[in-house]
Structures are given as structure tokens and as C-alpha cells.
Design an enzyme around this catalytic site. Structure first.
Site, PDB file in Angstrom:
ATOM      1  N   LYS A 283       0.860  -1.177   0.000  1.00  0.00           N
ATOM      2  CA  LYS A 283       0.000   0.000   0.000  1.00  0.00           C
ATOM      3  C   LYS A 283       0.898   1.229   0.000  1.00  0.00           C
ATOM      4  O   LYS A 283       1.740   1.378   0.885  1.00  0.00           O
ATOM      5  CB  LYS A 283      -0.912   0.004   1.243  1.00  0.00           C
ATOM      6  CG  LYS A 283      -2.046   1.015   1.188  1.00  0.00           C
ATOM      7  CD  LYS A 283      -3.088   0.630   0.116  1.00  0.00           C
ATOM      8  CE  LYS A 283      -4.327   1.495   0.176  1.00  0.00           C
ATOM      9  NZ  LYS A 283      -5.157   1.226   1.361  1.00  0.00           N
ATOM     10  N   HIS A 284       0.728   2.079  -0.995  1.00  0.00           N
ATOM     11  CA  HIS A 284       1.524   3.302  -1.106  1.00  0.00           C
ATOM     12  C   HIS A 284       3.024   3.006  -1.071  1.00  0.00           C
ATOM     13  O   HIS A 284       3.772   3.629  -0.319  1.00  0.00           O
ATOM     14  CB  HIS A 284       1.138   4.305  -0.017  1.00  0.00           C
ATOM     15  CG  HIS A 284      -0.300   4.704  -0.070  1.00  0.00           C
ATOM     16  ND1 HIS A 284      -0.941   5.044  -1.235  1.00  0.00           N
ATOM     17  CD2 HIS A 284      -1.231   4.822   0.913  1.00  0.00           C
ATOM     18  CE1 HIS A 284      -2.196   5.358  -0.978  1.00  0.00           C
ATOM     19  NE2 HIS A 284      -2.403   5.217   0.319  1.00  0.00           N
ATOM     20  N   ASN A 425      13.017   5.040   8.994  1.00  0.00           N
ATOM     21  CA  ASN A 425      13.591   3.941   9.757  1.00  0.00           C
ATOM     22  C   ASN A 425      12.676   2.720   9.655  1.00  0.00           C
ATOM     23  O   ASN A 425      11.467   2.849   9.818  1.00  0.00           O
ATOM     24  CB  ASN A 425      13.752   4.340  11.216  1.00  0.00           C
ATOM     25  CG  ASN A 425      14.900   5.296  11.444  1.00  0.00           C
ATOM     26  OD1 ASN A 425      15.984   5.073  10.955  1.00  0.00           O
ATOM     27  ND2 ASN A 425      14.660   6.351  12.209  1.00  0.00           N
ATOM     28  N   HIS A 524      15.071   5.809   1.490  1.00  0.00           N
ATOM     29  CA  HIS A 524      14.463   7.103   1.794  1.00  0.00           C
ATOM     30  C   HIS A 524      13.333   7.412   0.801  1.00  0.00           C
ATOM     31  O   HIS A 524      13.329   6.926  -0.310  1.00  0.00           O
ATOM     32  CB  HIS A 524      15.507   8.215   1.730  1.00  0.00           C
ATOM     33  CG  HIS A 524      16.352   8.256   2.976  1.00  0.00           C
ATOM     34  ND1 HIS A 524      17.353   7.351   3.223  1.00  0.00           N
ATOM     35  CD2 HIS A 524      16.327   9.083   4.053  1.00  0.00           C
ATOM     36  CE1 HIS A 524      17.923   7.626   4.383  1.00  0.00           C
ATOM     37  NE2 HIS A 524      17.327   8.662   4.918  1.00  0.00           N
TER      38      HIS A 524
END
Length: 524
Positions: A283-284, A425, A524
Site C-alpha cells: 500500500k503506497h 527507519n 528514503h
């Protein structure tokens, strides 16, 4: 001395009287030559192209008849001559140019049809040598293309067989070739030579063994326009060769966000492609559940148990063909995209009943051969090699008093593959090759761990005897202490913190095993 530009470019339709045809790809060239001849156009050509046209019974003049100079150096020099380039570059709406043409006995050329030596095809062959590759670098072709494109106000340039039919229709309308058409074809021509030069530059970067080029040249063909980007007010398109990797054979066109999700899913599953049947739910761009099992439908149910809320409207990816039992399990909620190497026919029939669902066949997974990855940012781009680093059992370093059991080690290796694809993280709890809790994208590693534990508890999942994977080192012992309190018995992490000894001591005090991988997987 630079030429003075004309104050106004002529925008009237262009009548074609004389054409130069010199192509490596002969597809459609006789049809085009027929159309030109039927419309009274004089045809000039070179070498193999002239032979094909002549063999079709179409009148053609060799370039050497125009230049009064033979082809030489094994055909390396054919068209590099003032009689050719003067005819292409002359601004025939400019009287001084016409006077000079007359003085030098040069006739204008209003149409140039050129495509280039197949350099990309040549270097894709096995055992290609630099000597052979460089022989496939076209010189005269790009020179003619650029000359004609520069002079688009007075010359028309065709660089691909796909352009011939539309051009012929406009030619046969007897109105001449419009300024708009000439300008569009000039843009295509410059794109063509830019792509060609990019391929050559990339090849020399590779043979010079440069991992990162000194000059970043990227040339990608537009695959398609997209309805919009991340949001409806943003225009978007996709570029490249996605059809080598996926085939969306059912459902609406893929959107910008769909492609981002698919990219994340493919990259994760590439690490599991040779493992036991595995399912990942996204999801996303973030995995919300991953599991492996001897049975694919069981793998789906185990992955779904990690987070029963997020998968609605998400995507599911499998490393095996989806059978009917798995399809029925997936179909219990709405899933926007389902990806798999194949689909059993009865599973396909069931899943295709929802028109808004996309079914996507995986043709190949990304691999270590995938090229550099790019990310745009202010003033340019960041470039890096893709993260296809994997670890083997021999790479692992046990750093605690207690070594992991075989079961713990299997779960740690599973969790390590997953955490690599979670945003930093990143924390993943897992047991029995199944994710129990995933914490992603937090500003502190403890926060990510707390989110992972909270998700597991909300789903009623037992974290006792689970393992925890962290994408980067634990900067403090508190993260390991929190994992032990939640029930984890083993930790896999890169190591490398100045407080590693404190972290190891905390693991020993809680009778945990800990493995250092020596590799970090920031995302990231």
C-alpha cells in the site's frame, strides 16, 4: 563567421522537388519512393538503399552522380560533400543563398530520409568488440539528419518508417508539407540523434569501466501519457520499456501511482523469486504484509494477517502462478492490482470479473543487471547503483553469547529481505516466515518498533519467539530492549554503531541472539 539568422522563417507549405534517401532500415522505403516518384520528385540515394529502389523499378540517381566523387573508405564517405550539404542547408527563401547555389551549381534538396546504422542492435550481440562497435557508429547519417532538421523551414526530414505513410498522405494532397509538420519532424530528428549519441556515450562509459558516468545522458522514449501524476492537477507520462517487465492484460490503464507501487513490489519480490511460494501486499509503495509458505494461498492468508486494514485497495504480488484457491482468498476484499508470473485460467476468470481491478503478468523481475537509478532534485539528479545486495549465511556474524537456532536464522533471513524494502527507519517483526508487524518511515527507530508492535497487537498476533530486523544499526540499546519486551528472541541488523557493545550486552541480558550483516539498507 556565424550565419546571420533570417528575420522571419518561411511558414508556407513546402513543395518537394528533390529527395535524398539513405537508410539502414529499409522497411517501407520502396512504398515511400513510389509515392515520391508518382509526385514528380527526383530521388537521390546511396549504396544499398539505391539498389533496393532501383530493383523496385523506380528511377534513382546515385549520390556519386551528384558529387562526381565515388564512395570511398569502404563506404565511410558517401554524402559528406558540399553538393549534398549545400543542397540541404540552403535557405531557399533567402536570395543570397540561391545566388550562391547557382554559382556553385548546387541544386536544393527539400526532403532527407535517413535512419542510422543500428548501433544499439550491434552492441547487444554477444562477443561484440569495440572495433566492431565503432564501425557501427554512423557519421554521414547524423550529419544529414541534423542539417535537415536545422533547416526545417526549407527542408523536411524523415527518420523512421512510421513517418512515411502520414508524410505521403500530406505529399499527395498536393498542398505541400506544412510548416507545422516540418517542425514536428525536426524535433523528432533531434530526439533521434540525441538517443543515438546517448547509446554511444553509454557504450564508451561501459568499456571504460566507469560505474558512474562523468556526463549523465538519459534518453527514454515516451511509453504513454498518463491521466495525471500523483494528483489530478499534475500532468504525467511514463518513459522507457516497461513492457519488458510487465503486461497489464486486464483492467484500466495503469496510473502514475500504480507504477510506483508496482516498482516497489517488483523490487521486493525479486529477492524472493526463487524462494518458496511467497506473497507480498503493498500500500503506497510500502509492504504491509509478506509471507512464504509451501502453499501460495496459505502465504496470502499469512501475509494478510499482518495488517487486515491496509490491504483494501492495495496491490498483491506473488512469485508463483496464482491458482483458483489463492484467487478466491484475494477476492474476498477489493485489491486494485494483482501481479504474478502467470494466472491459472480459472483464477484469471474469477479475478477478471472486477473491471476496475488490474491484472498484471510479470515478464521478468528487476535484477542486478538493471541500470542506474535516478532521483530528481533541485538543480539536477541523484544517481546510484540499485540496491540488489543480498546476504548469504556465510556473510553473517553472530555477536551474542547465544547463537540463533535454525528456525530463528530462517526467520531472520526472511525478515532481512523484507526490511530492505521498507522505508527508513524500518523495523520488521517476523515468525515462521511471516511478517507480524512492520514499522516504517519514522524519525526514530524506537518509534518504528513501537508502531510494528502496536500493529501486531491490534491484529492479535503473538510476538513471542519472533525475530526483529532493522534496516540500519540500533544507535542505542533501548530498541533491542523494547524488542525483547515485546517477545522477540533474535535480532538481525547491520551493526556499526559506536554503542554496539551496549546493544549486544542488552541482547545478552535478555538471552537474545543477534546477527550483524555488515550491510545497511536505507530506503528514503
Amino acid at each position: 563567421m556565424a550565419l546571420k539568422p533570417l528575420s522571419n522563417l518561411p511558414t508556407t507549405p513546402l513543395k518537394i522537388k528533390r529527395a535524398l534517401l539513405s537508410v539502414s532500415n529499409k522497411q517501407g522505403i520502396t512504398d515511400l519512393a513510389n509515392s515520391l516518384h508518382a509526385n514528380g520528385v527526383e530521388i537521390i540515394s546511396t549504396g544499398g538503399t539505391a539498389k533496393v529502389i532501383r530493383d523496385a523499378g523506380i528511377p534513382v540517381k546515385d549520390v556519386s552522380e551528384i558529387t562526381n566523387f565515388p564512395e570511398c573508405l569502404d563506404g565511410r564517405v558517401k554524402t559528406l560533400h558540399p553538393k549534398i550539404h549545400g543542397g540541404i542547408l540552403a535557405r531557399t527563401s533567402h536570395d543570397p543563398d540561391n545566388e550562391e547555389l547557382q554559382k556553385l551549381d548546387i541544386d536544393p534538396i527539400e526532403l532527407v530520409v535517413v535512419n542510422l546504422y543500428p548501433f544499439k542492435e550491434a552492441i547487444s550481440k554477444e562477443n561484440i568488440t569495440p572495433a566492431t562497435a565503432t564501425e557501427n557508429i554512423d557519421i554521414g547519417g547524423p550529419t544529414m539528419v541534423r542539417a535537415a532538421a536545422k533547416n526545417f523551414a526549407h527542408v523536411c526530414i524523415l527518420t523512421h518508417p512510421d513517418q512515411y505513410s502520414t508524410f505521403s498522405d500530406e505529399l499527395e494532397s498536393d498542398q505541400g508539407i506544412s510548416f507545422k509538420t516540418r517542425r514536428q519532424l525536426a524535433r523528432k530528428a533531434f530526439e533521434h540523434t540525441a538517443d543515438y549519441d546517448t547509446a554511444i556515450s553509454k557504450y564508451f562509459t561501459e568499456i571504460d569501466e566507469l560505474n558512474l558516468p562523468d556526463q549523465l545522458n538519459v534518453s527514454l522514449h515516451k511509453s504513454s501519457d498518463l491521466r495525471y501524476g500523483e494528483n489530478p492537477h499534475q500532468q504525467a507520462a511514463i518513459y522507457g520499456e516497461q513492457n519488458k517487465f510487465i503486461n497489464c492484460f486486464h483492467g484500466k490503464e495503469l496510473s502514475y501511482n500504480n507504477y510506483l507501487d508496482i516498482d516497489s513490489a517488483l523490487n521486493l519480490m525479486s529477492d524472493f523469486q526463487h524462494d518458496d511460494p511467497t506473497i507480498a501486499i503493498f500500500k503506497h509503495t510500502v509492504p504491509c504484509g509478506v509471507a512464504s509458505d509451501e502453499n501460495l494461498s496459505n502465504a496470502y492468508r499469512k501475509a494478510f494477517e499482518t495488517d487486515k486494514m491496509s490491504p483494501f485497495g492495495g496491490i498483491v504480488i506473488a512469485n508463483r502462478s496464482i491458482d483458483l484457491e489463492t484467487a478466491k482468498a484475494i477476492d474476498e476484499i477489493f485489491t486494485e492490482i494483482i501481479l504474478a508470473p502467470s494466472f491459472d485460467e480459472d483464477a484469471k476468470d474469477l479475478l477478471a470479473q472486477k473491471k476496475n481491478r488490474r491484472l498484471v503478468e510479470i515478464l521478468q523481475f528487476p535484477s542486478s543487471n538493471t541500470e542506474l537509478t535516478f532521483r530528481s532534485l533541485f538543480g539536477g539528479a541523484l544517481v546510484q547503483q540499485p540496491d540488489y545486495e543480498t546476504i548469504q549465511t556465510d556473510d553473517l556474524k553472530s555477536v551474542t553469547e547465544r547463537n540463533p537456532s535454525d528456525k530463528e536464522l530462517a526467520d531472520m533471513l526472511f525478515a532481512w529481505k523484507v526490511v530492505k524494502h521498507v522505508k527508513s527507519n524500518a523495523i520488521v517483526y517476523a515468525k515462521n516466515r511471516k511478517t507480524l508487524g512492520i514499522g516504517t518511515g519514522q524519525t526514530s527507530r524506537v518509534d518504528s518498533s513501537e508502531i510494528a508492535v502496536d500493529k501486531a497487537q491490534k491484529e492479535g498476533l503473538n510476538l513471542e519467539e519472533s525475530v526483529i530486523a532493522s534496516d540500519a544499526f540500533f544507535p542505542f540499546a533501548d530498541g533491542v530492549e523494547a524488542a525483547a519486551k515485546a517477545g522477540a528472541t533474535a535480532v538481525i541488523q547491520p551493526g556499526g554503531s559506536i554503542r554496539d557493545e551496549e546493544v549486544i550486552q542488552a541482547a545478552n541480558e535478555n538471552n537474545m541472539s543477534m546477527i550483524f550483516t555488515g550491510k545497511r539498507h536505507f530506503k528514503h
